[in-house]
Every structure is written in C-alpha cells, then in structure tokens.
Design a protein around this motif. Sequence first.
Motif, PDB file in Angstrom:
ATOM      1  N   ILE A 166      -5.094   3.337   2.233  1.00 27.72           N
ATOM      2  CA  ILE A 166      -3.774   3.464   1.605  1.00 27.72           C
ATOM      3  C   ILE A 166      -3.672   4.886   1.075  1.00 27.72           C
ATOM      4  CG2 ILE A 166      -2.217   2.640  -0.189  1.00 27.72           C
ATOM      5  CD1 ILE A 166      -3.960   0.055  -0.242  1.00 27.72           C
ATOM      6  N   VAL A 167      -2.607   5.587   1.460  1.00 24.19           N
ATOM      7  CA  VAL A 167      -2.382   6.955   0.990  1.00 24.19           C
ATOM      8  C   VAL A 167      -1.126   6.965   0.117  1.00 24.19           C
ATOM      9  CG1 VAL A 167      -1.944   9.353   1.627  1.00 24.19           C
ATOM     10  CG2 VAL A 167      -3.428   7.933   3.066  1.00 24.19           C
ATOM     11  N   ILE A 168      -1.266   7.508  -1.082  1.00 23.69           N
ATOM     12  CA  ILE A 168      -0.122   7.641  -1.994  1.00 23.69           C
ATOM     13  C   ILE A 168       0.391   9.074  -1.912  1.00 23.69           C
ATOM     14  CG2 ILE A 168       0.717   7.435  -4.355  1.00 23.69           C
ATOM     15  CD1 ILE A 168      -0.237   4.798  -3.211  1.00 23.69           C
ATOM     16  N   GLY A 169       1.677   9.224  -1.530  1.00 17.07           N
ATOM     17  CA  GLY A 169       2.311  10.530  -1.451  1.00 17.07           C
ATOM     18  C   GLY A 169       3.558  10.572  -2.307  1.00 17.07           C
ATOM     19  N   GLY A 170       4.332  11.649  -2.198  1.00 21.33           N
ATOM     20  CA  GLY A 170       5.521  11.798  -3.032  1.00 21.33           C
ATOM     21  C   GLY A 170       5.172  12.409  -4.384  1.00 21.33           C
TER      22      GLY A 170
END
Length: 370
Positions: free
Chosen positions: A309-313
């Motif tokens: 899971i990659v968290i961006g923004g």
Amino acid sequence: MTIRSTLPGGDQSALRHLNTRRVLEALYDGPPLTISGVAQVTGLSRPTAQAILTSLTDSGLLRPDGHDVVKTGGRPAQRYRFNAAAGLLAGIDIGAHAVSVRIADLNGVLQTGMRRAVPADLPADERLQTALTLLDQALSAQSARLWAAGVGTPGIVDSGGAIRLSVAVPGWTGVRLAEEIGRRLECPVAAMKDANLAVLAEHRHGTGRDVSHVLYVHAGHRLGVGLLIDGRPFTGGTGAAGEIGRHPGLGWEQAPARLLADAGADAIEAVFARARHGEQRALGAVEGFAQALANGIGAMVLAMDPQLIVIGGGVAKAGTTVLEPIARHLASICYEVPDLQISTLGEDAVTIGAIEVARDRVRAELFADS
C-alpha cells in the motif's frame, strides 16, 4: 501523425518490417550492440542486420555509440543504440488546484517540467487551455517533435479517455480528454484516472518498483485509489474500479473536511505538524482521519490482496504521523496488513505515470505486427 511513419521504407515488405521491428526491439531497452551482436540476438544474417541498422540510423531512430574494444589488434566494431532523442513524450496532470506537465525523451528521461496553480472553479475550457499552454511553453525549447502524451485527471475516465464523472473538478464530467488533447497535439494521447497513473509510476520508478500488486491511495483535499494488478493499472469495465468514496458507510468523501473541522486548522499540513508536537485536538483529528482511511483501505485490501500500500498526495508529507494510526486500524480489519509505505515520487507521480503510458504507446506502435 502515426508513430510508425517514422520507420524507414514506408512501403517495405512484411518481412522487412518484421526484421526492422526485431532490431528495434533488441535496441529499444537493451544495451548498445554491434552488427554481429544484433545478428546474434535477432537471428538475422549479418548483411541483413547491417542493412537495417544503416537504414534506422539514417532515419534517426538509431545512433552510433562508440566502438567495441578489440584486444586482437583488429578494427573495432561500431556499436549502435536506440536514439532516445529522436522524439519526445509528454506527461500531463490536470488537477483541481494545479496543472503540471513533464517532457521526457523516448526513454522516459526528464527534459523539463512545469507546474501552475489554478482556481478550483476554473471553467473546463480554460483548464484545458492552461494545460496546453503550459505544454507549449515546455516544448518551446525542445528541438524534437512530440510522439505521444499521457494525461491524468481526477474522476472516472473510460477506456477511450473520456471523463464519465468528476466530482473534484467542476464542469469536467463529459470532457473527451484524450480526443481534445490529441486533436490539438496531433499525436496519440492516452487519458486515465490520475491515481492509476500514479500507481504505475510507483511500480516502475518509486516505492513499488517491481511489485506486481499495489494499492495506491491519494490522500489530501480529496481521497482517491489507484489499483495495480499483475503489473498493470486495473480500471474495471467502465473505469470506476477503486472509486469507493461513493460508499456511504466508509465516510471517505467527508474525511478530509472532517480532519480540518475537527482540528480547527486551515491546512492539512498544519494539522499533522501540530499532531507531531502532541497537540491533543490535532491528534484526535488525525486519529479519526486515519480510521476513515483505514476503513476504505481495508475494504480494498480484502478485495484485491495487494503486496504493498502506497500513500501519496499531500498527506504523505506527514510520514509516520499518518502511517502509524492507519496501520493500527488496518490490523483490526485485515487478515494480514500489507507493507505500508509513503510515496517517494510526491507530486510528480501522475506526470511520471503519464510519461510511462505514452512510452507504452510508442512501443506498441513501433513494434506492431503491421
């Protein structure tokens, strides 16, 4: 303009086209090769390989790349490589608050990039024109022509590059994005949901490099999801895969606004900064936000079973301040919590992914059977 029109000998026979394609495939992503090396890799005779290499070099698709070192005292053999400077690729990110463009060579290497803030209520035609003007400015200093472009934007984008629904960008629903931009650029254009381009970028260049199943979560003033399955962005039958914000039980649509309201701050970054310093009101707001994110992420994890899971923004700048509570809440939802990481590409993820889609389009046309 078709990319294959750049191949030498527009009326070449089917066999010569096939042989030319085999030589290009050997050199497009591979190391530089001599005539003998190309003949060995492709199975062509040396005279055939030499003729095709000469033709491709004359057309500008290949370029000489030095000579092999010869220890026997003989004449060193000329090496050839794909000429990535023969054309350009464009990556365009048309968001609610900013427009970004990225220009790269045919190997995806950045040449220049530009970004401009825009009002959230900017009319659709002006938003589109802003992107095209920014692109023109970025291309003005480049000598090669544009071969293909990729475009990312928030919302549900169908396989033809039309925006079926956009909540984040007013007046954007119904815009035939790929068609409009392609008509003005006169080159192939692919348009996709921005989060799907971001997850492709993470897979090829970022945190998820070489990971086949990735869930990308854009978290900021809005929430969005990009899915990568078997190394390819998964869009579903209509382009709406991953659009879980519609589900009333998850609270995704309201989560960013609730974060700010609960913390009493006017910027998401400020909330997390105060949480890092232990302010109780901000800590409580982050906890509620992380719970809402975990509810949606958990539902996606149970459905697709990602490896990462990659968290961006914008929320990604908070680092462990947001990762830790998300991971804690996920532990009560998932059978097994996948690896959870912050994006390493930041705000460039969408334009990098758009460049990759454009590059895939070039490959597909150069190496087409006919």
